[in-house]
Design a protein around this motif. Structure first.
Motif, mmCIF file in Angstrom:
data_model
loop_
_atom_site.group_PDB
_atom_site.id
_atom_site.type_symbol
_atom_site.label_atom_id
_atom_site.label_comp_id
_atom_site.label_asym_id
_atom_site.label_seq_id
_atom_site.Cartn_x
_atom_site.Cartn_y
_atom_site.Cartn_z
ATOM 1 N N THR A 1 5.058 30.370 3.635
ATOM 2 C CA THR A 1 5.728 30.374 2.334
ATOM 3 C C THR A 1 5.359 29.022 1.864
ATOM 4 O OG1 THR A 1 7.604 29.292 3.377
ATOM 5 C CG2 THR A 1 7.738 31.590 3.085
ATOM 6 N N LEU A 2 4.927 27.955 2.341
ATOM 7 C CA LEU A 2 4.420 26.759 2.129
ATOM 8 C C LEU A 2 3.023 27.162 1.393
ATOM 9 C CD1 LEU A 2 5.927 23.815 4.154
ATOM 10 C CD2 LEU A 2 6.350 24.398 1.726
ATOM 11 N N VAL A 3 2.235 27.505 2.121
ATOM 12 C CA VAL A 3 0.964 27.643 1.961
ATOM 13 C C VAL A 3 0.843 28.836 0.789
ATOM 14 C CG1 VAL A 3 -1.361 28.403 2.926
ATOM 15 C CG2 VAL A 3 0.054 26.964 4.163
ATOM 16 N N ALA A 4 1.614 29.820 1.073
ATOM 17 C CA ALA A 4 1.460 31.006 -0.242
ATOM 18 C C ALA A 4 1.920 30.179 -1.443
ATOM 19 C CB ALA A 4 2.334 32.197 0.280
ATOM 20 N N TYR A 5 2.810 29.389 -1.411
ATOM 21 C CA TYR A 5 3.526 28.843 -2.731
ATOM 22 C C TYR A 5 2.501 27.994 -3.507
ATOM 23 C CZ TYR A 5 6.402 26.238 -5.853
ATOM 24 O OH TYR A 5 6.841 25.510 -6.992
ATOM 25 N N GLY A 6 1.579 27.355 -2.310
ATOM 26 C CA GLY A 6 0.605 26.462 -3.153
ATOM 27 C C GLY A 6 -0.504 27.078 -3.756
ATOM 28 N N PHE A 7 -0.897 28.185 -3.097
ATOM 29 C CA PHE A 7 -1.908 29.096 -3.493
ATOM 30 C C PHE A 7 -1.663 29.867 -4.903
ATOM 31 C CE2 PHE A 7 -4.203 29.036 0.573
ATOM 32 C CZ PHE A 7 -5.348 28.624 0.197
ATOM 33 N N ALA A 8 -0.101 30.105 -5.000
ATOM 34 C CA ALA A 8 0.375 30.957 -6.275
ATOM 35 C C ALA A 8 0.598 29.867 -7.497
ATOM 36 C CB ALA A 8 1.450 31.622 -5.839
ATOM 37 N N ARG A 9 1.103 28.741 -7.167
ATOM 38 C CA ARG A 9 1.395 27.954 -8.365
ATOM 39 C C ARG A 9 0.565 26.623 -8.557
ATOM 40 N NH1 ARG A 9 4.274 31.707 -9.634
ATOM 41 N NH2 ARG A 9 6.307 31.396 -10.382
ATOM 42 N N PHE A 10 -0.205 26.261 -7.669
ATOM 43 C CA PHE A 10 -1.013 25.072 -7.926
ATOM 44 C C PHE A 10 -2.386 25.594 -7.870
ATOM 45 C CE2 PHE A 10 2.639 23.771 -5.553
ATOM 46 C CZ PHE A 10 3.228 22.708 -6.514
ATOM 47 N N ARG A 11 -3.231 24.890 -8.891
ATOM 48 C CA ARG A 11 -4.540 25.158 -8.930
ATOM 49 C C ARG A 11 -5.403 23.962 -8.725
ATOM 50 N NH1 ARG A 11 -3.178 29.266 -8.305
ATOM 51 N NH2 ARG A 11 -3.482 31.180 -9.868
ATOM 52 N N ILE B 1 0.249 35.193 4.372
ATOM 53 C CA ILE B 1 0.226 34.108 3.357
ATOM 54 C C ILE B 1 -0.266 35.122 2.043
ATOM 55 C CG2 ILE B 1 -1.167 32.288 2.348
ATOM 56 C CD1 ILE B 1 -1.580 31.351 5.420
ATOM 57 N N PHE B 2 -0.909 36.087 2.212
ATOM 58 C CA PHE B 2 -1.437 37.100 1.252
ATOM 59 C C PHE B 2 -0.253 37.864 0.882
ATOM 60 C CE2 PHE B 2 -2.585 41.419 0.102
ATOM 61 C CZ PHE B 2 -3.262 41.167 -1.137
ATOM 62 N N LEU B 3 0.563 38.300 1.505
ATOM 63 C CA LEU B 3 1.762 38.908 1.013
ATOM 64 C C LEU B 3 2.663 38.081 0.201
ATOM 65 C CD1 LEU B 3 3.693 41.761 3.174
ATOM 66 C CD2 LEU B 3 4.964 40.246 2.066
ATOM 67 N N LEU B 4 3.047 36.771 0.620
ATOM 68 C CA LEU B 4 4.013 35.796 0.150
ATOM 69 C C LEU B 4 3.448 35.408 -1.089
ATOM 70 C CD1 LEU B 4 5.337 34.155 3.214
ATOM 71 C CD2 LEU B 4 6.669 35.886 1.808
ATOM 72 N N ARG B 5 2.276 35.086 -1.189
ATOM 73 C CA ARG B 5 1.590 34.661 -2.421
ATOM 74 C C ARG B 5 1.465 35.859 -3.584
ATOM 75 N NH1 ARG B 5 -3.502 35.960 -4.750
ATOM 76 N NH2 ARG B 5 -4.527 34.329 -6.062
ATOM 77 N N GLN B 6 1.225 37.048 -3.121
ATOM 78 C CA GLN B 6 1.220 38.098 -4.180
ATOM 79 C C GLN B 6 2.746 38.166 -4.695
ATOM 80 O OE1 GLN B 6 -2.110 37.979 -4.558
ATOM 81 N NE2 GLN B 6 -1.802 39.935 -5.197
ATOM 82 N N PHE B 7 3.576 37.875 -3.927
ATOM 83 C CA PHE B 7 5.253 38.153 -4.294
ATOM 84 C C PHE B 7 5.412 36.947 -5.205
ATOM 85 C CE2 PHE B 7 9.462 39.239 -4.236
ATOM 86 C CZ PHE B 7 9.370 40.521 -3.659
ATOM 87 N N PHE B 8 4.938 36.005 -4.928
ATOM 88 C CA PHE B 8 5.181 34.577 -5.800
ATOM 89 C C PHE B 8 4.493 34.811 -7.089
ATOM 90 C CE2 PHE B 8 6.057 31.614 -1.880
ATOM 91 C CZ PHE B 8 7.079 31.387 -2.314
ATOM 92 N N MET B 9 3.440 35.262 -7.233
ATOM 93 C CA MET B 9 2.868 35.766 -8.340
ATOM 94 C C MET B 9 3.613 36.583 -9.315
ATOM 95 S SD MET B 9 -1.044 35.359 -7.154
ATOM 96 C CE MET B 9 -1.876 35.631 -8.963
#
Length: 293
Positions: A104-114, A169-177
């Protein structure tokens, strides 16, 4: 419009029987496929309740007469499966916590931070899904051996803290987005930092995805055979799957098939129960994975 058509209720017409027949045909095909898929499960349960001499009888006896219910306690008590169950639950619980925390931490970083190269890093992360487990098996084993952790539970759990599951990570990142950035802005205006926003705002919103990851992680750790077989050297630390392997005779002896099917049924049961309990959240988590804001 004819008087017959005018008399039909709204929504009905001459094509309704055809639609109903197509729907009926689809149901028949789905049920037939489900029966075919469930045949091995029925055979496993039937074999678990039979005497050993009746297992390979022809024609096969699908419904045991009488059912040998004592096979379940006899098989369970044939080896220290109480200890193996405790070891398995310990590994599964720690593994799920580690998977959820790191992914979740890594996915949140990929989804919200550039940051420069973030997309490239994410693509490299996804590319690791193409690597078979066996390619990294020997290097990983040598690493744990250098740390002196072979024979312990650590290699089976500590790896999860490194966010080693790119699919999660991919699944959670897509959900965060799928979550609007207005939530981040509102939390920031209220004085929340990124960690507070992550814990108190974002995590409650992605509960279906977290449950989906939990089911996947539970299934992975519960069914893991190769990892415990390689890293665990003490018989008292075996998991259910490794214990069942030696229980069935390893590679030298013929197994008792009815006892083997008993343990197979007991091992498969928790995964089935968990899936049916959390089925709605699991499907919702997978459905929203491909959506973006």
């Amino acid at each position: 419009m004819t008087s017959t058509q005018a008399a039909l209720p709204r929504g009905l017409g001459p094509h309704v029987p055809v639609k109903r027949f197509k729907r009926f045909l689809i149901y028949v095909i789905v049920i037939a496929l489900a029966v075919i898929i469930l045949i091995p499960f029925f055979w496993m349960l039937s074999t678990a309740l039979q005497e050993e001499g009746n297992i390979f009888a022809w024609p096969p006896q699908w419904i045991p007469d009488p059912p040998m219910w004592r096979n379940f306690p006899d098989a369970w008590n044939a080896m220290p499966f109480n200890r193996y169950l405790g070891n398995t639950v310990y590994i599964v619980a720690l593994g799920i916590i580690a998977e959820l925390a790191s992914a979740t931490l890594v996915a949140y970083g990929f989804a919200r931070f550039r940051f420069p190269g973030s997309e490239v890093v994410f693509l490299i992360l996804l590319a690791t899904m193409m690597l078979p487990f066996h390619v990294t098996l020997i290097p990983t084993y040598l690493i744990w051996q250098k740390f002196g952790l072979v024979g312990e539970f650590d290699p089976l759990v500590l790896r999860a803290w490194t966010a080693w599951g790119p699919f999660y990570i991919f699944l959670l990142r897509q959900f965060f987005m799928t979550l609007p950035r207005d939530l981040d802005d509102a939390a920031e205006m209220d004085g929340a930092n990124w960690l507070q926003t992550f814990v108190y705002v974002m995590l409650p919103q992605i509960r279906p995805a977290l449950l989906a990851v939990t089911i996947f992680a539970f299934r992975g750790y519960w069914n893991d055979f190769l990892g415990p077989l390689i890293y665990l050297t003490d018989m008292n630390k075996y998991t259910m799957n490794v214990g069942m392997y030696f229980f069935m005779g390893g590679v030298n002896e013929a197994p008792q098939w009815n006892y083997l099917m008993v343990m197979s049924t007991l091992i498969a049961l928790p995964v089935l129960v968990l899936f049916f309990i959390a089925q709605r959240y699991f499907i919702e988590g997978i459905t929203f994975t491909g959506m973006k804001e």
